[in-house]
Design an enzyme around this catalytic site. Structure first.
Site, PDB file in Angstrom:
ATOM      1  N   GLN A  87       7.213   3.752   3.948  1.00  0.00           N
ATOM      2  CA  GLN A  87       5.810   3.316   3.981  1.00  0.00           C
ATOM      3  C   GLN A  87       5.628   2.031   4.800  1.00  0.00           C
ATOM      4  OE1 GLN A  87       3.936   5.465   1.553  1.00  0.00           O
ATOM      5  NE2 GLN A  87       2.224   4.963   2.868  1.00  0.00           N
ATOM      6  N   ASN A 103      -2.258  18.926  -1.584  1.00  0.00           N
ATOM      7  CA  ASN A 103      -3.284  18.222  -0.809  1.00  0.00           C
ATOM      8  C   ASN A 103      -2.995  18.266   0.689  1.00  0.00           C
ATOM      9  OD1 ASN A 103      -3.837  15.281   0.501  1.00  0.00           O
ATOM     10  ND2 ASN A 103      -5.581  15.983  -0.710  1.00  0.00           N
ATOM     11  N   LYS A 130       5.410   3.281   8.407  1.00  0.00           N
ATOM     12  CA  LYS A 130       4.228   4.145   8.533  1.00  0.00           C
ATOM     13  C   LYS A 130       2.962   3.291   8.579  1.00  0.00           C
ATOM     14  CE  LYS A 130       3.995   7.443   5.487  1.00  0.00           C
ATOM     15  NZ  LYS A 130       3.680   8.327   4.338  1.00  0.00           N
ATOM     16  N   LYS A 141       5.388   1.720  -3.063  1.00  0.00           N
ATOM     17  CA  LYS A 141       5.309   3.080  -3.627  1.00  0.00           C
ATOM     18  C   LYS A 141       5.596   3.005  -5.117  1.00  0.00           C
ATOM     19  CE  LYS A 141       4.750   7.367  -2.205  1.00  0.00           C
ATOM     20  NZ  LYS A 141       4.077   7.872  -0.999  1.00  0.00           N
ATOM     21  N   THR A 152      -4.776  13.371   5.236  1.00  0.00           N
ATOM     22  CA  THR A 152      -3.367  13.527   5.630  1.00  0.00           C
ATOM     23  C   THR A 152      -3.179  14.821   6.424  1.00  0.00           C
ATOM     24  OG1 THR A 152      -2.804  12.383   3.587  1.00  0.00           O
ATOM     25  CG2 THR A 152      -0.997  13.385   4.795  1.00  0.00           C
ATOM     26  N   LYS A 163       0.856  -1.185   0.000  1.00  0.00           N
ATOM     27  CA  LYS A 163       0.000   0.000   0.000  1.00  0.00           C
ATOM     28  C   LYS A 163       0.884   1.224   0.000  1.00  0.00           C
ATOM     29  CE  LYS A 163      -3.939   2.071   0.240  1.00  0.00           C
ATOM     30  NZ  LYS A 163      -3.505   2.792  -0.989  1.00  0.00           N
ATOM     31  N   SER A 221      -6.892   5.605   3.631  1.00  0.00           N
ATOM     32  CA  SER A 221      -6.929   4.736   2.449  1.00  0.00           C
ATOM     33  C   SER A 221      -7.318   3.311   2.862  1.00  0.00           C
ATOM     34  CB  SER A 221      -5.555   4.697   1.771  1.00  0.00           C
ATOM     35  OG  SER A 221      -5.380   5.803   0.923  1.00  0.00           O
ATOM     36  N   GLY A 230      -2.770   8.271  -4.220  1.00  0.00           N
ATOM     37  CA  GLY A 230      -2.150   9.519  -4.642  1.00  0.00           C
ATOM     38  C   GLY A 230      -0.866   9.843  -3.896  1.00  0.00           C
ATOM     39  N   ASP A 231      -0.148  10.792  -4.430  1.00  0.00           N
ATOM     40  CA  ASP A 231       1.035  11.395  -3.788  1.00  0.00           C
ATOM     41  C   ASP A 231       1.293  12.675  -4.586  1.00  0.00           C
ATOM     42  OD1 ASP A 231       3.280  10.607  -1.686  1.00  0.00           O
ATOM     43  OD2 ASP A 231       4.340  11.507  -3.358  1.00  0.00           O
TER      44      ASP A 231
END
Ligand code: NDP
Ligand code: 2IT
Length: 444
Positions: free
Chosen positions: A111, A240, A114, A126, A209, A90, A376, A165-166
């Site tokens: 990630q 964002n 996290k 990622k 976020t 993810k 997410s 997204g990123d």
């Protein structure tokens, strides 16, 4: 030489020209020494750290697309499936000209920990591309996204790998990618998150976020008997994460006086106007130079400088290594007392150390920005049960996740004798769960 030092050297030798990946690995491994040193024999026997720093799979592919004039362009696409010990891979997709394998690996590595900290069952991954969305028409963006997904769809799935997204990838891009995924695979599943609300997206994911960043910042301040109301905040970025961080900060009674983009920054002594920011960045997709048209009292400055304003709290929300040692010195001299990272690794190693040495409360990105990926995962849950929760339900779960996350990293730091060191606390708490799962699953 200690096992940790050996592996850090190995990562640098085996992955030359990937400084961001070295930085991320160094920071994590350096702080998990208490666990590694206490279990060195078994971890070495099982090559646990070698497995931790080597992605399970790395995919690199060609992305050809046609612009509005009929010219063909070729970009490079990436997906790094780093670690699936605790759940399907993810993590987001970054579209930015600076993207290369080392950047995607640093982000994928972060990630892992996290996602573990969210308490939800998601592994680390990622992806992205060196495609530059700036100045492209909607049709060109669609062409790129469709071509990108035509290849990526072979490797992802609701129970395999779920991108989101990123930087450079928002609702528009996820929509185009989802459409192409569904068309090729003939599957309407939650294979991407951050989807539009009319086709399986979760309420509050857009805000998650930035809101999550403020929930954990607030939890940190509360734990130290400080009220966030009335505090002055510097935010960097205007995307964002920054936008919704500013919105939530204002709801909590603080005042955000700065934001920035890749070319300049804004100082608004009356507090950043979120509606104006959204109109400039989300609707017009323009530069922050326009902000002055909405707020005549504000100042626009070209280049860096967002950290020169006197504030109580700094929230870097743009990109990696955007806050360096000189910025840290300026912020500390100006009386900042807390820094929480909305972006991934925005603070350089030297600047992080400077904050810690000066007694500044510092929460690293893998904890502070985990609200996005946590929500997410809540979108994945809703997709699985084919239901949509209300905004209030998702938002209250997010708040709960961030408050627990703060408690967990604080507790881990204390358990290992490093009270107040939230970098160590986050890495230790994130690693514990991944280590446990990797041990239980054997040598895979
Ligand atoms: P966006 O693309 O929405 O916004 C990024 C912002 O940062 C833009 O204002 C952009 O400027 C600025 N920026 C990007 N690259 C640079 C650069 N090299 N130098 C200076 N400014 C730059 O991205 P997000 O807000 O989604 O992401 C921001 C950060 O937060 C990233 O580190 C990302 O990895 C991280 N993050 C994002 C999550 C999410 O859910 N979206 C979740 C967790 C972390 P410009 O407007 O000029 O393009
Ligand atoms: O860095 C991140 O955590 C993200 N870009 C969000 C990832 C996700 O899967 O929502």
């Amino acid at each position: 030489m200690s096992y940790v030092d050996e592996i850090v050297d190995q990562v640098i030798a085996q992955n030359p020209s990937e400084p961001e990946f070295h930085q991320a690995v160094r920071e994590v491994l350096d702080t998990i020494r208490p666990i590694v040193d206490a279990n060195e024999q078994t971890l070495r026997r099982d090559a646990l750290l070698e497995r931790l720093v080597n992605p399970e799979r790395q995919i690199k592919f060609r992305v050809p697309w046609v612009d509005d004039n009929g010219n063909v362009h070729v970009n490079t696409g990436y997906r790094v499936q780093f670690n699936s010990a605790i759940g399907p891979y993810k993590g987001g997709l970054r579209l930015h000209p600076s993207v290369n394998l080392g950047i995607i690996k640093f982000l994928g590595f972060e990630q892992i920990f996290k996602n573990s900290l969210t308490g939800l069952p998601i592994g680390g991954g990622k992806g992205g591309s060196d495609f530059d969305p700036k100045g492209k028409s909607d049709r060109e963006i669609m062409n790129f996204c469709q071509s990108f997904m035509t290849e990526l769809c072979k490797y992802i799935g609701a129970d395999t790998d779920v991108p989101a997204g990123d930087i450079g990838t928002g609702a528009r891009e996820i929509g185009y990618m989802f459409g192409q995924y569904k068309r090729i695979k003939d599957l309407f599943t939650g294979t991407l998150t951050g989807k539009g609300l009319s086709f399986g997206g979760s309420l509050a994911r857009t805000e998650a976020t930035g809101y999550g960043l403020l929930y954990i910042t607030n939890a940190l301040l509360n734990a130290h008997g400080i009220d966030i109301a009335g505090k002055t905040i510097a935010v960097s970025g205007a995307g964002n994460v920054a936008t919704y961080a500013i919105q939530k900060a204002h709801q909590l009674g603080a005042k955000v006086v700065t934001c920035s983009d890749s070319t300049g920054w804004v100082y608004d002594p009356d507090g950043i106007d979120v509606d104006a920011l959204k109109e400039i960045k989300e609707v017009k997709r323009a530069r922050l130079t326009e902000y002055k048209n909405y707020r005549p009292n504000s100042e626009y400055h070209e280049g860096k400088g967002v950290w020169t304003v006197k504030v109580d709290i700094a929230l870097p929300c743009a990109t990696q290594n955007e806050l360096d040692i000189e910025d840290a010195k300026t912020l500390v001299a100006n009386g900042v007392f807390a820094v929480c990272e909305g972006a991934n690794m925005p603070t350089t190693e030297e600047a992080t150390k400077y904050f810690q040495d000066n007694g500044i409360y510092f929460i690293p990105g893998k904890a502070a920005n985990a609200g996005g990926v946590a929500t997410s995962a809540l979108e994945m849950s809703q997709n699985s049960e084919r239901l949509s929760w209300t905004f209030e339900e998702v938002d209250s779960k997010l708040k709960n996740i961030m408050e627990n996350l703060y408690k967990n990293i604080d507790d881990a730091a204390k358990r290992y004798g490093m009270e107040g060191n939230y970098v160590a606390g986050a890495n230790l708490a994130g690693f514990e769960k991944v280590l446990n799962a990797m041990n239980a699953q054997g040598i895979v």
